[in-house]
Design a protein around this motif. Sequence first.
Motif, short mmCIF file in Angstrom:
data_model
loop_
_atom_site.label_atom_id
_atom_site.label_comp_id
_atom_site.label_asym_id
_atom_site.label_seq_id
_atom_site.Cartn_x
_atom_site.Cartn_y
_atom_site.Cartn_z
N HIS A 193 -58.89 11.14 31.42
CA HIS A 193 -58.50 10.97 30.01
C HIS A 193 -58.35 12.29 29.30
CE1 HIS A 193 -60.27 6.66 29.72
NE2 HIS A 193 -59.24 6.75 30.49
N GLY A 194 -58.46 13.37 30.02
CA GLY A 194 -58.30 14.66 29.37
C GLY A 194 -59.41 15.01 28.41
N LEU A 195 -60.61 14.49 28.67
CA LEU A 195 -61.70 14.71 27.72
C LEU A 195 -62.20 16.14 27.70
CD1 LEU A 195 -63.74 11.48 28.23
CD2 LEU A 195 -62.75 12.25 26.12
N TYR B 60 -69.12 9.65 32.01
CA TYR B 60 -69.08 10.79 31.11
C TYR B 60 -70.02 10.59 29.93
CZ TYR B 60 -67.12 14.06 27.67
OH TYR B 60 -66.96 15.04 26.73
N GLU B 61 -70.06 9.35 29.44
CA GLU B 61 -70.86 9.10 28.25
C GLU B 61 -72.32 8.85 28.52
OE1 GLU B 61 -68.79 6.04 26.31
OE2 GLU B 61 -67.08 7.39 26.00
N HIS C 116 -65.07 7.39 32.56
CA HIS C 116 -65.32 7.56 31.13
C HIS C 116 -66.75 7.15 30.78
CE1 HIS C 116 -63.67 7.97 27.03
NE2 HIS C 116 -64.60 7.11 26.72
N TYR D 198 -56.79 2.63 36.82
CA TYR D 198 -57.33 2.24 35.52
C TYR D 198 -58.84 2.04 35.60
CZ TYR D 198 -58.40 -0.67 31.51
OH TYR D 198 -58.98 -1.19 30.40
N GLU E 267 -49.09 9.85 28.50
CA GLU E 267 -49.78 9.38 27.30
C GLU E 267 -50.92 10.30 26.92
OE1 GLU E 267 -48.85 4.69 28.05
OE2 GLU E 267 -50.84 5.50 28.46
N ILE E 268 -51.68 10.73 27.94
CA ILE E 268 -52.77 11.66 27.65
C ILE E 268 -52.21 12.95 27.10
CG2 ILE E 268 -54.71 12.89 28.63
CD1 ILE E 268 -55.15 9.96 28.63
N ASN F 296 -73.17 1.33 28.28
CA ASN F 296 -72.35 2.06 29.24
C ASN F 296 -73.07 2.36 30.52
OD1 ASN F 296 -70.29 2.26 27.39
ND2 ASN F 296 -71.06 4.14 26.53
N ARG G 268 -46.54 2.40 33.76
CA ARG G 268 -47.08 3.15 32.64
C ARG G 268 -47.21 4.60 33.06
NH1 ARG G 268 -52.55 2.12 32.37
NH2 ARG G 268 -52.92 3.77 30.90
N ASP H 255 -48.23 0.53 37.42
CA ASP H 255 -47.39 -0.47 36.77
C ASP H 255 -46.36 0.12 35.84
OD1 ASP H 255 -50.01 -1.36 34.39
OD2 ASP H 255 -49.34 0.53 35.25
N LYS I 242 -70.26 16.29 30.95
CA LYS I 242 -70.18 17.11 29.75
C LYS I 242 -70.56 18.55 30.07
CE LYS I 242 -71.01 13.78 26.06
NZ LYS I 242 -71.36 12.53 26.72
N GLU J 163 -60.62 5.34 35.99
CA GLU J 163 -60.70 6.08 34.74
C GLU J 163 -61.77 5.50 33.83
OE1 GLU J 163 -56.91 6.26 32.88
OE2 GLU J 163 -56.02 7.43 34.50
#
Lengths: 541, 159
Positions: free
Chosen positions: A280-282, A244-245, A241, A234, A319-320, A438, A314, A312, A251, A237
């Motif tokens: 996150h599959g961005l 990435y930003e 993320h 987690y 989900e992605i 960020n 999940r 845990d 990118k 990720e």
Amino acid sequence: MVLYDSATLGGSCSGSSSSSSSSKPPPLQQRQQTQQDIDGFLAGAGYRVRSSELRKVAQRLERLETAMVNSPADLSQLASDTIHYNPSDLASWVDSLLSELTQPPTCPSEFIMDPVSNQTVVSDAWTTAEPHMPQVHQNISYEQQSLNNQLTVVPAMEEDSGIRLVHMLMTCAECVQRGDFSLATSCLEDMQGLLTRVNTVCGIGKVAGHFIDALSRRIFQGIGGGSVNGGSAYENELLYHHFYEACPYLKFAHFTANQAILEAFDGHDCVHVVDFNLMHGLQWPALIQALALRPGGPPLLRLTGIGPPSPDGRDSLREIGLRLAELARSVNVRFAFRGVAASRLEDVKPWMLQVNPKESVAVNSIMQLHRLLGSDPNRNSPIETVLSWIRSLNPKIMTVVEQEANHNQPGFLDRFTEALHYYSTMFDSLEACTVQPNKALAEIYIQREIANVVSCEGSARVERHEPLSKWRTRLSGAGFRPLHLGSNAYKQASMLLTLFSAEGYSVEENDGCLTLGWHSRPLIAASAWQAVSDGTADFPA
Amino acid sequence: MVQNHRREDHETGGENKEKRPKFFINDHVDILIEILERLDGRSLCIAASVCRLWCTIARNDSLWENLCFRHVSPPPSSVRSVVLALGGYKRLYTGCVRPVRSRLGRVRRASWARDEVQLSLSLFCVDYYERLGGSNSNGRLVEKSSPSSLMFLCKPVNV
């Protein structure tokens, strides 16, 4: 009569360049001096200044320069021969000059600077400076105002400390390589002391701080590097993320790879993308949208995402996948997702991917292949295993994006030096980039990489970056041939970079591959490959 | 038609012009739309604040569609369904196309207009994807899904 240009003196210790003194700055290993004593670098130039007074002296030199330039007094009086002040005691020399120059112009003292005997001179800077003296200000208040601008001295001082920090880092790394941990420890303490006097919010101070942490981790905790790689999936990720930003590297990677995959899939109706690190599959929304809008309509898209298992219960991969499926449904692209959970890439076997013989396959690896380069003599080299099963899938295209750095050299000092340059450049680019919150998390992401490169060894060291030239050799040797990325990818990358408000990024084309760098130092390289077909391919082309 | 005829009678008759009806633009919504279609983004937003009728018209997505593709040769029809699915043209324009155009304006080359729109579309799609995350019932995903992938297009605030 010989005069010095005080401008060269008021700054870093490169003042020694103005003399042809043969003494080099004494080697760092012999610097047993404490802070109360004479500064070593300036001593090599013939000046005796206490280390504790360096900052004050530098400030006063700046003031002296300003005062001399703006002084209403006729400086030709300085040329005559009255009083000798020995400039080797720099502190008192500066003080005396300053007190004379900042007095009211009615009493300009006449003096001359006496060169220290073992030095030859320099420029007759004053004789040329005199006719070029800027407007003479009779107004003392201007002088006062310029004297108040002492903040400009600080960067010069910092630069000096920054250079010293870098030297000390190299010394410490060399001690570590030699195995001399006691000297390394004392170096570490010195550096930590120096850090308190340097601005650690930006610039060399910040990067040095991270490297000092990594070195101390290596020295005190050994090379197992437990906590470095122990971040939860987690956390990883989240950091990814924010990285990435905050800056354009990821990118650039995603958009370039997508463009190459899009072009490779042109004309195919059944396509399958294998992503070695889903996160996150961005990367995939843009590909899905581009496929939706391609002339001729979208193909059936299957995506297989590989990622670490979630601790845990999940199922983050699923989900992605659901999110991507929802997006694909909105834009009318037939989509199927499959998640493969594996903690290491070499544990993935090709049957897990369930590749259909009729579909065109694309393999996408964003900064994953370098993790396979750790060689364990007991097993087959993981990189060869993985490359061979990739080849057996006969992919239409394999997109590889890797850091453009040589962090996999066997010698620790070489690796350390290379990493210092690479990550300093990367932090510079991050600095200029953004004002987002960020940025801090992106820095932690990079910091983890630094810690892994510097403080881990063996199987714990996964950040084994290699430059593009080595990847070319390796991939060609494994049966792949390069595909040129094309002008569309280049155009898109240039446009993407122009959008970032920082100017300093540069995209370069390197024999069919694209690299993104900061001020012409490439930091990340994207390339595309195709399996060389031979008669023994498992799947028909 | 009767009204026009009467007006012509008046004119040809050289009668006084006192009974000539005034022209209210709000009575002619089609003309209004034609005019608004030709505005730039900022003027369109200002126009949306004039009155309720203008506001309703300015919200019409086709006006924003015009804005997005103004400098581009007509796009394939499939673009519309994709853009509408991802959130609409107004959002595409204000979120992506306008910042992209203004930033690229410095170095723009003529051939880039179509590529600008394509890049904007891709960024828009990533943004939509991030917004999707919020709909997930899982608490953790909501936290990390605040759509910030377009933040880099926002002007940095100089504090």
